[in-house]
Scaffold this motif. Structure first.
Motif, mmCIF file in Angstrom:
data_model
loop_
_atom_site.group_PDB
_atom_site.id
_atom_site.type_symbol
_atom_site.label_atom_id
_atom_site.label_comp_id
_atom_site.label_asym_id
_atom_site.label_seq_id
_atom_site.Cartn_x
_atom_site.Cartn_y
_atom_site.Cartn_z
ATOM 1 N N PHE A 23 4.866 11.975 21.280
ATOM 2 C CA PHE A 23 6.291 11.907 20.925
ATOM 3 C C PHE A 23 7.025 12.988 21.707
ATOM 4 C CE2 PHE A 23 4.150 9.932 17.381
ATOM 5 C CZ PHE A 23 5.003 8.903 16.980
ATOM 6 N N CYS A 25 10.617 14.547 22.315
ATOM 7 C CA CYS A 25 11.998 14.586 21.824
ATOM 8 C C CYS A 25 12.890 15.284 22.852
ATOM 9 C CB CYS A 25 12.098 15.311 20.483
ATOM 10 S SG CYS A 25 13.808 15.374 19.877
ATOM 11 N N CYS A 54 13.551 5.785 20.882
ATOM 12 C CA CYS A 54 14.432 5.744 19.707
ATOM 13 C C CYS A 54 15.439 6.888 19.813
ATOM 14 C CB CYS A 54 13.608 5.877 18.431
ATOM 15 S SG CYS A 54 12.277 4.648 18.352
ATOM 16 N N ASP A 70 16.236 2.224 16.149
ATOM 17 C CA ASP A 70 14.775 2.239 16.007
ATOM 18 C C ASP A 70 14.069 1.735 17.263
ATOM 19 O OD1 ASP A 70 14.726 3.111 13.270
ATOM 20 O OD2 ASP A 70 15.372 1.104 12.685
ATOM 21 N N ALA A 78 12.511 5.191 12.395
ATOM 22 C CA ALA A 78 12.646 6.066 13.569
ATOM 23 C C ALA A 78 14.058 6.642 13.697
ATOM 24 C CB ALA A 78 12.266 5.296 14.831
ATOM 25 N N MET A 82 15.519 10.366 12.315
ATOM 26 C CA MET A 82 16.013 11.299 13.334
ATOM 27 C C MET A 82 17.434 11.739 12.992
ATOM 28 S SD MET A 82 14.625 9.283 16.711
ATOM 29 C CE MET A 82 15.606 10.265 17.857
ATOM 30 N N VAL A 98 13.802 10.228 21.017
ATOM 31 C CA VAL A 98 12.360 10.440 20.873
ATOM 32 C C VAL A 98 11.635 9.289 21.567
ATOM 33 C CG1 VAL A 98 10.396 10.651 19.323
ATOM 34 C CG2 VAL A 98 12.552 11.775 18.745
ATOM 35 N N ARG A 100 8.208 7.479 22.533
ATOM 36 C CA ARG A 100 6.848 7.376 22.013
ATOM 37 C C ARG A 100 5.961 6.628 22.997
ATOM 38 N NH1 ARG A 100 4.478 3.919 16.833
ATOM 39 N NH2 ARG A 100 2.394 4.842 16.863
ATOM 40 N N TYR A 116 8.868 10.845 13.647
ATOM 41 C CA TYR A 116 10.158 10.840 14.350
ATOM 42 C C TYR A 116 11.087 11.943 13.827
ATOM 43 C CZ TYR A 116 9.250 6.661 17.100
ATOM 44 O OH TYR A 116 8.745 5.781 18.030
ATOM 45 N N SER A 119 9.621 15.340 14.853
ATOM 46 C CA SER A 119 9.775 15.611 16.281
ATOM 47 C C SER A 119 11.147 16.220 16.580
ATOM 48 C CB SER A 119 9.590 14.304 17.060
ATOM 49 O OG SER A 119 9.722 14.516 18.439
#
Length: 208
Positions: A23, A25, A54, A70, A78, A82, A98, A100, A116, A119
């Motif tokens: 992940f 970010c 996301c 998402d 997600a 966030m 983020v 993935r 999520y 992160s």
């Protein structure tokens, strides 16, 4: 206008790993929704091979614009976590993406929400935050032989000098907290023997 707001100190990327999924970010300040959307598009382009990109953003000191996506993850696992993390941390004028890279182990809805949201929280901790306070824009007009001293005095007292323009007279743009306006007006009259012009403008935000 809100008196102050918090935002991320700088743009950057923080990486975490959860059950072999990576992940990443990417977090950045954004002044407008368009700026936030452009940042999302840039990250999506950079990580076009990722499983998901996301995103969430909060624009406005009063969080008037909030959006989240998402990007193919199960609904609400997600983008919303966030966004909730950004709001829980009182973050404004900020965008988070983020990315993935799936590692082969399914995380389930609860695991995704934690991954999520977590992160984004870790990225905020890693990059740091700054507080920006509301102030009034003001314009000071002085003659040339007083301008240097006024500028030095402004800077030595911690005033933010935003711009200086030289013409027949010198125009100095500054930022002032509302509460300081009257005291500043009196100080300026004192140091320039009443010769300086002073005009209040609109409102803006600056670093606290």
């Amino acid at each position: 206008m809100q008196d102050e707001y918090r935002t991320v100190a700088r743009a950057g990327v923080h990486e975490t790993e959860v059950n072999r999924s990576r992940f990443l970010c990417a977090l950045a300040p954004a002044a407008t929704e368009q700026e936030a959307q452009d940042f999302v598009a840039a990250v999506r382009k950079e990580h076009a091979d990722a499983t998901h990109n996301c995103w969430a953003y909060v624009i406005g000191a009063d969080a008037s614009a909030q959006r989240a996506s998402d990007d193919g993850e199960p609904g609400g696992t997600a983008g919303v976590p966030m966004l909730q993390m950004l709001l829980r941390r009182d973050m404004r004028y900020v965008v988070a993406v983020v990315t993935r890279y799936y590692g082969g182990v399914k995380l389930g809805a609860g695991g995704l929400i934690r991954a999520y949201g977590g992160s984004v929280g870790e990225a905020i901790d890693n990059l740091g935050t700054i507080t920006r306070r509301r102030f009034r824009l003001a314009t000071v007009t002085v003659d040339h032989h007083r301008a240097g001293k006024v500028q030095n005095d402004l800077r030595s007292t911690g005033r933010e000098v935003r711009d200086v323009r030289y013409a027949e007279q010198v125009t100095i743009e500054i930022g002032l907290p509302d509460a300081d306006v009257d005291a500043f007006r009196a100080w300026l009259a004192d140091v320039t023997a009443g010769s300086a012009g002073f005009e209040l403008g609109g409102e803006a935000y600056g670093d606290a």
